[in-house]
Design a protein around this motif. Structure first.
Motif, PDB file in Angstrom:
ATOM      1  N   THR A 192      14.761   4.288  -1.448  1.00  0.00           N
ATOM      2  CA  THR A 192      13.628   3.708  -2.174  1.00  0.00           C
ATOM      3  C   THR A 192      14.075   2.818  -3.329  1.00  0.00           C
ATOM      4  O   THR A 192      13.268   2.064  -3.867  1.00  0.00           O
ATOM      5  CB  THR A 192      12.723   4.821  -2.718  1.00  0.00           C
ATOM      6  N   LEU A 200       5.579   2.681   0.985  1.00  0.00           N
ATOM      7  CA  LEU A 200       6.204   4.002   1.017  1.00  0.00           C
ATOM      8  C   LEU A 200       7.122   4.215  -0.180  1.00  0.00           C
ATOM      9  O   LEU A 200       7.168   5.311  -0.749  1.00  0.00           O
ATOM     10  CB  LEU A 200       6.979   4.168   2.327  1.00  0.00           C
ATOM     11  N   VAL A 250       4.978   4.966  -3.106  1.00  0.00           N
ATOM     12  CA  VAL A 250       4.543   6.369  -3.067  1.00  0.00           C
ATOM     13  C   VAL A 250       5.593   7.267  -3.707  1.00  0.00           C
ATOM     14  O   VAL A 250       5.298   8.094  -4.569  1.00  0.00           O
ATOM     15  CB  VAL A 250       4.310   6.822  -1.605  1.00  0.00           C
ATOM     16  N   HIS A 251       6.828   7.070  -3.275  1.00  0.00           N
ATOM     17  CA  HIS A 251       7.901   7.932  -3.771  1.00  0.00           C
ATOM     18  C   HIS A 251       8.071   7.799  -5.280  1.00  0.00           C
ATOM     19  O   HIS A 251       8.159   8.802  -6.001  1.00  0.00           O
ATOM     20  CB  HIS A 251       9.213   7.585  -3.063  1.00  0.00           C
ATOM     21  N   GLU A 306       5.327   9.373  -7.194  1.00  0.00           N
ATOM     22  CA  GLU A 306       5.439  10.835  -7.199  1.00  0.00           C
ATOM     23  C   GLU A 306       6.517  11.309  -8.165  1.00  0.00           C
ATOM     24  O   GLU A 306       6.363  12.350  -8.801  1.00  0.00           O
ATOM     25  CB  GLU A 306       5.730  11.329  -5.780  1.00  0.00           C
ATOM     26  N   LEU A 347      -1.294   7.466 -10.163  1.00  0.00           N
ATOM     27  CA  LEU A 347      -1.305   6.915  -8.817  1.00  0.00           C
ATOM     28  C   LEU A 347      -2.630   6.241  -8.516  1.00  0.00           C
ATOM     29  O   LEU A 347      -2.677   5.184  -7.867  1.00  0.00           O
ATOM     30  CB  LEU A 347      -1.017   8.025  -7.801  1.00  0.00           C
ATOM     31  N   VAL A 351      -3.024   2.215  -7.547  1.00  0.00           N
ATOM     32  CA  VAL A 351      -3.678   1.740  -6.332  1.00  0.00           C
ATOM     33  C   VAL A 351      -4.798   0.765  -6.667  1.00  0.00           C
ATOM     34  O   VAL A 351      -5.012  -0.230  -5.974  1.00  0.00           O
ATOM     35  CB  VAL A 351      -4.210   2.932  -5.514  1.00  0.00           C
ATOM     36  N   PRO A 398      -0.653   5.060   0.018  1.00  0.00           N
ATOM     37  CA  PRO A 398       0.167   5.922  -0.840  1.00  0.00           C
ATOM     38  C   PRO A 398      -0.528   7.228  -1.222  1.00  0.00           C
ATOM     39  O   PRO A 398       0.086   8.298  -1.171  1.00  0.00           O
ATOM     40  CB  PRO A 398       0.419   5.046  -2.080  1.00  0.00           C
ATOM     41  N   GLU A 399      -1.798   7.145  -1.583  1.00  0.00           N
ATOM     42  CA  GLU A 399      -2.495   8.354  -2.003  1.00  0.00           C
ATOM     43  C   GLU A 399      -2.769   9.284  -0.837  1.00  0.00           C
ATOM     44  O   GLU A 399      -2.803  10.501  -1.003  1.00  0.00           O
ATOM     45  CB  GLU A 399      -3.788   7.961  -2.714  1.00  0.00           C
ATOM     46  N   ILE A 421      -0.806   9.736   1.784  1.00  0.00           N
ATOM     47  CA  ILE A 421       0.453  10.449   2.020  1.00  0.00           C
ATOM     48  C   ILE A 421       0.673  11.519   0.955  1.00  0.00           C
ATOM     49  O   ILE A 421       1.017  12.667   1.263  1.00  0.00           O
ATOM     50  CB  ILE A 421       1.629   9.459   2.041  1.00  0.00           C
ATOM     51  N   ALA A 422       0.465  11.149  -0.308  1.00  0.00           N
ATOM     52  CA  ALA A 422       0.669  12.110  -1.394  1.00  0.00           C
ATOM     53  C   ALA A 422      -0.297  13.281  -1.296  1.00  0.00           C
ATOM     54  O   ALA A 422       0.077  14.432  -1.550  1.00  0.00           O
ATOM     55  CB  ALA A 422       0.504  11.403  -2.742  1.00  0.00           C
ATOM     56  N   SER A 429      -9.199   8.345  -6.981  1.00  0.00           N
ATOM     57  CA  SER A 429      -9.084   7.015  -6.387  1.00  0.00           C
ATOM     58  C   SER A 429     -10.449   6.386  -6.188  1.00  0.00           C
ATOM     59  O   SER A 429     -10.638   5.185  -6.417  1.00  0.00           O
ATOM     60  CB  SER A 429      -8.366   7.099  -5.042  1.00  0.00           C
TER      61      SER A 429
END
Length: 373
Positions: free
Chosen positions: A12, A48, A51-52, A55, A70, A74, A276-277, A279-280, A300
């Motif tokens: 990442t 992705l 996202v990492h 987090e 987050l 977004v 992203p959200e 996945i999280a 969100s």
């Protein structure tokens, strides 16, 4: 960069700079199918990576600030995409903000919530959360959606689902006030209502568990790792907005070629920025932290309305054409159904897989009826 930082961040670290290079090469072009596919790969990689890094930063600052971070990140992407597409003037743009915001609401309150509840309940028998905090979040989402998306469909001062200047100003200020009030409640006044709970310790109950690590077992990142992720998160956000802008031409061409309504463009934008959200939220549900998942989902939705609408209202001063915000009758029905089901889901404070499936069916209906109204 230290070995520990490289080990934690891994691939990442390099993905956002590579995506930025792709953006620099492709900016201002109208890519063909093959180039659009390659750009799409870079875009997904940037998402992705974002996202990492979000987090990592969220783990450092803790809940509920991590979920809030987050959600705001977004929203920055969403506002940037809407404004750039409206400025480009490709296709029908007067309803683009409405379609994108409504799609974001439906995806968050039905898609993200539904996935989190199904995953959490299947993995841990029941998905347990705090109904007081989650109920406040849902009430704020419903109020925001009602003021900005429902009311414009019934006002009579302007022809069509359009607000007057004073009405739009009120909607923007009310959205900011509601969102600001919720953030204060979530992060300061009643922060404990939004913390992940040790749901398995008390059957059917909820107790705040502020000592658990963000991923259930990993140590918090160091300051250096957190600041590195913060910088790479910013680069990822800028890159995602830029690459999505480049891809928007291909998306609009594909929608036109398929003969779909222009509202599908808003759905694609919302799905992209909410990846992203999503996945999280699923990761949090797998770790029995459904409260974090719901914080992400409803946060969100609130940010999408409470920050996007004021930003678009300001941008509309320089944009040509009307800003249509009022929902169509079919959209109104879906929003009302989602609100009613959401209330029934939140009130008990725990959920079976069925509750999540109901939400996912509503999302599927929304997607189908957007393509074939």
């Amino acid at each position: 960069m230290s070995a520990s930082t490289s080990g934690r961040l891994g691939w990442t670290v390099f993905t956002p700079p590579i995506a930025a290079v792709v953006l620099g090469v492709s900016w201002g072009t109208h890519p063909g199918p093959l180039a659009a596919s390659l750009i799409g790969i870079a875009l997904i990689g940037a998402v992705l990576a974002g996202v990492h890094h979000a987090e990592v930063v969220a783990h450092r600052v803790g809940e509920p600030f991590g979920s809030l971070l987050l959600a705001v990140a977004v929203t920055v992407i969403e506002v940037g995409l809407i404004v750039m597409l409206m400025v480009s003037g490709n296709g029908e743009t007067s309803t683009l903000a409405r379609d994108t915001v409504f799609a974001a609401v439906m995806i968050t309150v039905n898609g993200i919530v539904g996935l989190a509840l199904v995953v959490g309940a299947l993995r841990h028998h029941l998905a347990v959360f705090n109904p007081e905090g989650t109920g406040s979040a849902l009430a704020t989402v419903i109020t925001l959606a009602g003021l900005t998306l429902v009311v414009p469909a019934f006002t009579t001062s302007e022809e069509g689902p359009v607000l007057t200047g004073s009405q739009l100003t009120f909607a923007a200020l009310a959205s900011l006030a509601l969102y600001g009030s919720f953030v204060f409640t979530q992060t300061v006044r009643h922060r404990d209502f939004f913390l992940p709970g040790a749901s398995t310790s008390i059957p059917g109950g909820w107790t705040p568990d502020d000592d658990r690590d963000g991923d259930g077992h990993a140590d918090p990142p160091t300051d250096r790792e957190a600041w590195t992720s913060f910088g790479l998160l910013g680069l990822s956000l800028v890159t995602v907005v830029g690459l999505a802008k480049v891809e928007s031409y291909s998306i609009e061409d594909a929608v036109e070629w398929l003969g779909f309504p222009h509202a599908v463009v808003g759905v694609v934008i919302a799905m992209l920025v909410l990846l992203p959200e999503t996945i999280a939220a699923v990761r949090a549900a797998l770790l029995d932290r459904v409260q974090t998942s719901l914080n992400l989902a409803y946060g969100s939705a609130m940010a999408s309305i409470g920050l996007t609408i004021p930003a678009i209202a300001v941008a509309s001063i320089w944009l040509d054409g009307d800003l249509a915000l009022g929902l169509e009758p079919l959209q109104l029905v879906l929003l009302v159904l989602s609100a009613v089901v959401g209330v029934l889901t939140v009130v008990p404070g725990r959920s079976k897989p069925l509750n999540g499936i109901v939400h996912l069916v509503l999302l599927a209906a929304f997607l189908l009826l957007t393509v074939a109204p």
